[in-house]
Design a protein around this motif. Structure first.
Motif, PDB file in Angstrom:
ATOM      1  N   LEU A 214      53.090   9.894  84.929  1.00  0.00           N
ATOM      2  CA  LEU A 214      51.778   9.430  84.490  1.00  0.00           C
ATOM      3  C   LEU A 214      51.991   8.519  83.297  1.00  0.00           C
ATOM      4  CD1 LEU A 214      51.352  12.236  85.975  1.00  0.00           C
ATOM      5  CD2 LEU A 214      49.220  12.400  84.687  1.00  0.00           C
ATOM      6  N   GLU A 215      51.639   7.242  83.452  1.00  0.00           N
ATOM      7  CA  GLU A 215      51.970   6.249  82.422  1.00  0.00           C
ATOM      8  C   GLU A 215      50.718   5.507  81.961  1.00  0.00           C
ATOM      9  OE1 GLU A 215      53.065   4.099  79.814  1.00  0.00           O
ATOM     10  OE2 GLU A 215      52.726   2.630  81.404  1.00  0.00           O
ATOM     11  N   MET A 216      50.444   5.558  80.652  1.00  0.00           N
ATOM     12  CA  MET A 216      49.248   4.911  80.127  1.00  0.00           C
ATOM     13  C   MET A 216      49.517   4.151  78.838  1.00  0.00           C
ATOM     14  SD  MET A 216      49.235   7.117  77.526  1.00  0.00           S
ATOM     15  CE  MET A 216      47.739   6.704  76.669  1.00  0.00           C
ATOM     16  N   ALA A 217      50.791   4.006  78.459  1.00  0.00           N
ATOM     17  CA  ALA A 217      51.115   3.359  77.189  1.00  0.00           C
ATOM     18  C   ALA A 217      51.382   1.869  77.356  1.00  0.00           C
ATOM     19  CB  ALA A 217      52.320   4.040  76.539  1.00  0.00           C
ATOM     20  N   GLY A 218      52.105   1.505  78.408  1.00  0.00           N
ATOM     21  CA  GLY A 218      52.493   0.109  78.572  1.00  0.00           C
ATOM     22  C   GLY A 218      53.720  -0.215  77.734  1.00  0.00           C
ATOM     23  N   GLY A 219      54.021  -1.509  77.596  1.00  0.00           N
ATOM     24  CA  GLY A 219      55.144  -1.948  76.768  1.00  0.00           C
ATOM     25  C   GLY A 219      56.456  -1.310  77.181  1.00  0.00           C
ATOM     26  N   ASP A 220      57.273  -0.964  76.175  1.00  0.00           N
ATOM     27  CA  ASP A 220      58.592  -0.392  76.436  1.00  0.00           C
ATOM     28  C   ASP A 220      58.519   0.966  77.119  1.00  0.00           C
ATOM     29  OD1 ASP A 220      59.822  -2.599  75.350  1.00  0.00           O
ATOM     30  OD2 ASP A 220      60.060  -1.704  73.355  1.00  0.00           O
TER      31      ASP A 220
END
Length: 324
Positions: A214-220
């Motif tokens: 589950l990914e919600m940060a973005g960037g690196d």
């Protein structure tokens, strides 16, 4: 009625208290007296003019409300005046009254408070459908949950276990938040401010990687998450909290048969059967104690700007709630 509105995009300071007319009902709609309002990162993105879809000005944010039916419009038959309900609306939630279509209203069990109920629709449905509809989680698989002490993350940790995950790996930024993730059932808790966090994830999986993330940060964080995936893994993207949309080369997914999947909750609202069935399931789990909700704070409606500030500064855990 009192409401919180912004007339220009910008910092939390653009939020201001205004007097506006009560919404006028159309066929199949009800008027709700609002008792609790859920605050979400989508609200901050709306305020900054950085949401997935355009935000018209002036704008009253807030998509998640719990309250009591004050008035019913023509054709309404499922609910009556005085019923306690929770719902998702497109906008306008930061107010004393809102209107909603009766088809979106879910009754609140007597054992569940308004503040608890309003912590479920947006973040609960997001966690639920990321894991099931989009992530296609299978029993025994390993799940990586970023921001595991947040509204979506704290629910996703529990739901992943409920749906049969073999291992749940949680990431967060402080020891307090990591302890919360462990208390909610995470098998491993990793501080993502540690530059070596990806290596810790791989160690926790004996080098195999995770099946669903589950990914919600973005960037690196996004790019490092992709590196954590095992063959046939699914990364479900549901936000860009860092403000840094990642660049991706799809051909880089081929060698491990990886999938990167986008999730936008309003699409679920277009399928009432998904919305109603899953939200009722979540409320039942709260009622029986199977699902623990973390309400990180309840604030007066006039404190909306302050709530946006502390949320974006990562100084909170769990769900933040406004009350008119």
């Amino acid at each position: 009625m009192k409401a919180i509105q912004f007339k220009e995009y910008g910092a939390p300071s653009v939020l201001e208290k205004v007097d506006v007319d009560r919404p006028e009902l159309e066929q199949g709609e009800v008027l709700l007296k609002v008792h609790a309002i859920g605050v979400n990162y989508a609200d901050t993105a709306r305020r900054e003019g950085a949401y997935v879809v355009p935000t018209p000005l002036p704008f009253i944010p807030g998509a998640e409300v719990a309250g009591v039916v004050e008035e019913v419009g023509e054709g309404v038959s499922r609910v009556g005046k005085g019923d306690r309900v929770v719902t998702l609306i497109g906008s306008g939630g930061y107010a004393e009254y809102v209107k909603a279509n009766e088809s979106t209203l879910i009754p609140i069990p007597n054992e569940v408070t308004d503040e608890t109920a309003v912590a479920l629709p947006l973040q609960g449905l997001t966690a639920y459908h990321i894991l099931t509809t989009m992530g296609r989680l299978e029993k025994g698989e390993t799940v990586l949950v970023h921001a595991a002490a947040g509204g979506v993350g704290s629910l996703a940790v529990q739901l992943a276990k409920h749906f049969g995950a073999g291992k749940v790996i949680a990431t967060a930024s402080t020891d307090e938040k990591l302890n919360l993730a462990r208390d909610l059932g995470a098998d491993y808790a990793i501080n993502y401010t540690n530059p070596m966090w990806r290596e810790e994830v791989m160690e926790a999986t004996d080098g195999r990687g995770v099946d669903v993330a589950l990914e919600m940060a973005g960037g690196d964080i996004f790019h490092e998450t992709v590196k954590c995936m095992r063959g046939f893994g699914r990364v479900v993207v549901y936000g860009v909290a860092s403000g840094e949309p990642p660049q991706m080369y799809p051909s880089g997914l081929m060698n491990r048969n990886l999938s990167v999947i986008g999730f936008f909750l309003p699409q679920i609202m277009k399928k009432p059967v998904l919305f109603e069935k899953s939200l009722n399931h979540l409320l039942k789990m709260v009622k029986t104690g199977e699902l623990k909700l973390t309400v990180g704070g309840v604030f007066d409606l006039e404190e909306a700007a302050h709530v946006h500030e502390v949320m974006q500064a990562r100084k909170t855990k769990g769900k933040l709630v406004l009350k008119p």
